[in-house]
Write a protein that holds these residues in place. Sequence first.
Motif, mmCIF file in Angstrom:
data_model
loop_
_atom_site.group_PDB
_atom_site.id
_atom_site.type_symbol
_atom_site.label_atom_id
_atom_site.label_comp_id
_atom_site.label_asym_id
_atom_site.label_seq_id
_atom_site.Cartn_x
_atom_site.Cartn_y
_atom_site.Cartn_z
ATOM 1 N N LEU A 1 -2.911 -81.643 10.888
ATOM 2 C CA LEU A 1 -3.955 -82.308 10.119
ATOM 3 C C LEU A 1 -3.932 -83.819 10.295
ATOM 4 O O LEU A 1 -4.965 -84.444 10.551
ATOM 5 C CB LEU A 1 -3.821 -81.948 8.639
ATOM 6 C CG LEU A 1 -4.023 -80.469 8.278
ATOM 7 C CD1 LEU A 1 -3.657 -80.221 6.826
ATOM 8 C CD2 LEU A 1 -5.447 -80.029 8.553
ATOM 9 N N PHE A 2 -2.742 -84.421 10.161
ATOM 10 C CA PHE A 2 -2.691 -85.876 10.072
ATOM 11 C C PHE A 2 -2.667 -86.584 11.418
ATOM 12 O O PHE A 2 -2.777 -87.807 11.469
ATOM 13 C CB PHE A 2 -1.520 -86.297 9.186
ATOM 14 C CG PHE A 2 -1.751 -85.973 7.738
ATOM 15 C CD1 PHE A 2 -2.498 -86.812 6.938
ATOM 16 C CD2 PHE A 2 -1.278 -84.797 7.190
ATOM 17 C CE1 PHE A 2 -2.745 -86.512 5.613
ATOM 18 C CE2 PHE A 2 -1.512 -84.477 5.866
ATOM 19 C CZ PHE A 2 -2.257 -85.337 5.078
ATOM 20 N N CYS B 1 -8.551 -77.982 7.928
ATOM 21 C CA CYS B 1 -7.841 -76.725 7.649
ATOM 22 C C CYS B 1 -8.678 -75.539 8.130
ATOM 23 O O CYS B 1 -8.158 -74.582 8.720
ATOM 24 C CB CYS B 1 -7.552 -76.580 6.159
ATOM 25 S SG CYS B 1 -6.079 -77.461 5.580
ATOM 26 N N LYS B 2 -9.978 -75.610 7.892
ATOM 27 C CA LYS B 2 -10.858 -74.523 8.319
ATOM 28 C C LYS B 2 -10.995 -74.483 9.837
ATOM 29 O O LYS B 2 -11.025 -73.403 10.439
ATOM 30 C CB LYS B 2 -12.228 -74.670 7.645
ATOM 31 C CG LYS B 2 -12.157 -74.461 6.142
ATOM 32 C CD LYS B 2 -13.521 -74.545 5.499
ATOM 33 C CE LYS B 2 -13.419 -74.252 4.014
ATOM 34 N NZ LYS B 2 -14.733 -74.246 3.354
ATOM 35 N N ARG B 3 -11.045 -75.663 10.469
ATOM 36 C CA ARG B 3 -11.148 -75.694 11.931
ATOM 37 C C ARG B 3 -9.898 -75.118 12.596
ATOM 38 O O ARG B 3 -9.976 -74.467 13.631
ATOM 39 C CB ARG B 3 -11.370 -77.147 12.390
ATOM 40 C CG ARG B 3 -12.757 -77.688 12.128
ATOM 41 C CD ARG B 3 -13.822 -77.066 13.030
ATOM 42 N NE ARG B 3 -13.626 -77.372 14.439
ATOM 43 C CZ ARG B 3 -14.242 -78.366 15.074
ATOM 44 N NH1 ARG B 3 -15.087 -79.159 14.415
ATOM 45 N NH2 ARG B 3 -14.052 -78.572 16.356
ATOM 46 N N PHE B 4 -8.735 -75.363 11.972
ATOM 47 C CA PHE B 4 -7.475 -74.874 12.522
ATOM 48 C C PHE B 4 -7.078 -73.497 11.968
ATOM 49 O O PHE B 4 -6.020 -72.978 12.321
ATOM 50 C CB PHE B 4 -6.342 -75.857 12.220
ATOM 51 C CG PHE B 4 -6.363 -77.098 13.064
ATOM 52 C CD1 PHE B 4 -6.244 -77.022 14.442
ATOM 53 C CD2 PHE B 4 -6.488 -78.341 12.476
ATOM 54 C CE1 PHE B 4 -6.242 -78.161 15.225
ATOM 55 C CE2 PHE B 4 -6.488 -79.494 13.251
ATOM 56 C CZ PHE B 4 -6.372 -79.411 14.632
ATOM 57 N N ASN B 5 -7.924 -72.946 11.085
ATOM 58 C CA ASN B 5 -7.599 -71.668 10.430
ATOM 59 C C ASN B 5 -6.272 -71.729 9.681
ATOM 60 O O ASN B 5 -5.466 -70.801 9.712
ATOM 61 C CB ASN B 5 -7.564 -70.526 11.451
ATOM 62 C CG ASN B 5 -8.937 -70.224 12.027
ATOM 63 O OD1 ASN B 5 -9.923 -70.173 11.305
ATOM 64 N ND2 ASN B 5 -9.001 -70.054 13.341
ATOM 65 N N TYR C 1 -17.912 -84.884 13.734
ATOM 66 C CA TYR C 1 -17.382 -83.611 14.213
ATOM 67 C C TYR C 1 -18.467 -82.736 14.829
ATOM 68 O O TYR C 1 -18.242 -82.066 15.836
ATOM 69 C CB TYR C 1 -16.698 -82.868 13.068
ATOM 70 C CG TYR C 1 -15.325 -83.418 12.738
ATOM 71 C CD1 TYR C 1 -14.316 -83.463 13.694
ATOM 72 C CD2 TYR C 1 -15.035 -83.891 11.457
ATOM 73 C CE1 TYR C 1 -13.068 -83.972 13.399
ATOM 74 C CE2 TYR C 1 -13.775 -84.395 11.146
ATOM 75 C CZ TYR C 1 -12.799 -84.441 12.127
ATOM 76 O OH TYR C 1 -11.560 -84.946 11.837
ATOM 77 N N ARG C 2 -19.634 -82.724 14.227
ATOM 78 C CA ARG C 2 -20.700 -81.841 14.713
ATOM 79 C C ARG C 2 -21.243 -82.277 16.072
ATOM 80 O O ARG C 2 -21.681 -81.435 16.869
ATOM 81 C CB ARG C 2 -21.834 -81.758 13.683
ATOM 82 C CG ARG C 2 -21.425 -81.045 12.399
ATOM 83 C CD ARG C 2 -22.528 -81.099 11.358
ATOM 84 N NE ARG C 2 -22.050 -80.684 10.054
ATOM 85 C CZ ARG C 2 -21.996 -79.420 9.638
ATOM 86 N NH1 ARG C 2 -22.424 -78.452 10.451
ATOM 87 N NH2 ARG C 2 -21.540 -79.114 8.437
ATOM 88 N N THR C 3 -21.227 -83.575 16.331
ATOM 89 C CA THR C 3 -21.731 -84.070 17.616
ATOM 90 C C THR C 3 -20.635 -84.131 18.681
ATOM 91 O O THR C 3 -20.938 -84.389 19.850
ATOM 92 C CB THR C 3 -22.319 -85.486 17.445
ATOM 93 O OG1 THR C 3 -21.296 -86.388 16.987
ATOM 94 C CG2 THR C 3 -23.482 -85.476 16.477
ATOM 95 N N ILE D 1 -10.825 -83.351 18.375
ATOM 96 C CA ILE D 1 -9.723 -82.709 17.646
ATOM 97 C C ILE D 1 -8.632 -82.329 18.640
ATOM 98 O O ILE D 1 -8.874 -81.566 19.577
ATOM 99 C CB ILE D 1 -10.192 -81.465 16.881
ATOM 100 C CG1 ILE D 1 -11.200 -81.868 15.801
ATOM 101 C CG2 ILE D 1 -9.018 -80.720 16.261
ATOM 102 C CD1 ILE D 1 -11.734 -80.709 14.996
ATOM 103 N N ALA D 2 -7.434 -82.898 18.438
ATOM 104 C CA ALA D 2 -6.287 -82.579 19.290
ATOM 105 C C ALA D 2 -5.623 -81.310 18.785
ATOM 106 O O ALA D 2 -5.264 -81.211 17.612
ATOM 107 C CB ALA D 2 -5.295 -83.744 19.288
#
Length: 261
Positions: free
Chosen positions: A192-193, A211-215, A252-254, A259-260
């Motif tokens: 996250l950080f 959290c949702k992007r990484f499940n 994020y949407r564009t 995201i690493a």
Amino acid sequence: MESEYCVFSHVVLDVRYLQQHASKDKSLSYEVLIVDGGSVDGTQRVAFNFIKKYTVDNVRIILLGRNHGKGEAIRKGFLYATSELLLMLDADGATEVNDLEKLESQIHAVARKEYRRKDSTSGDSDFRVSDVPVAAFGSRAHLEEKALATRKWYRKFLMKGFHIVVLLTAGPGIRDTQCGFKMFTRTAARKLFTNIGLKSWCLDVERVYLCKRFNIPMVEISVNWSEIPGSKVNPLSIPNMLWELVLMSAGYRTGMWKIAQ
């Protein structure tokens, strides 16, 4: 001086609690990180005097030099931390530190469940809670109805509007994103950080989104909380918070915010 005493007294109480907790469980170790984001209220001096007076080996002070926002101070603190479980709590003492046991218990339960689900062939002897990404959010949602009854109409309007925007940007799942009492496993914190882009109050919402992007499994747990004079968010800052949420969503949407993994 009142704010200095507040920080000092609550750090003392938190460390004493951890000392008592560790004396009961010899396998427990802990560290306390005090992150000073370029404050001008004497926090640095108070923190150093605290260590000098109590000679606590488990306390570290991280000096950022200048103020980059609350979000950046929190981000640096989590990236410097080395423990299996990482707890964030505000220095004003609004949440009782012993509530960390609630978050810890839930994180262990969820992490063990996730570990067994993903690797049913391994025994529990190989299980390490720090290796399983889980996030626990302290929540004041159970107090919201009482709080709304005492707030002025414009504060109700602003906060309701903020909740709607949070729902649209981060999605459902966590009712109270802004409570300053959260716990993460070390693996979750690293994911996250290293990706947090916001440096102000809305990084709390960004954490839920990531959290949702990484499940990463999230649990929301009711905590004891009390109103501390002077610690409220200024309603005038809410437009800036809304702008941050729009910026985050667009970033994020564009794909402008990478995201690493």
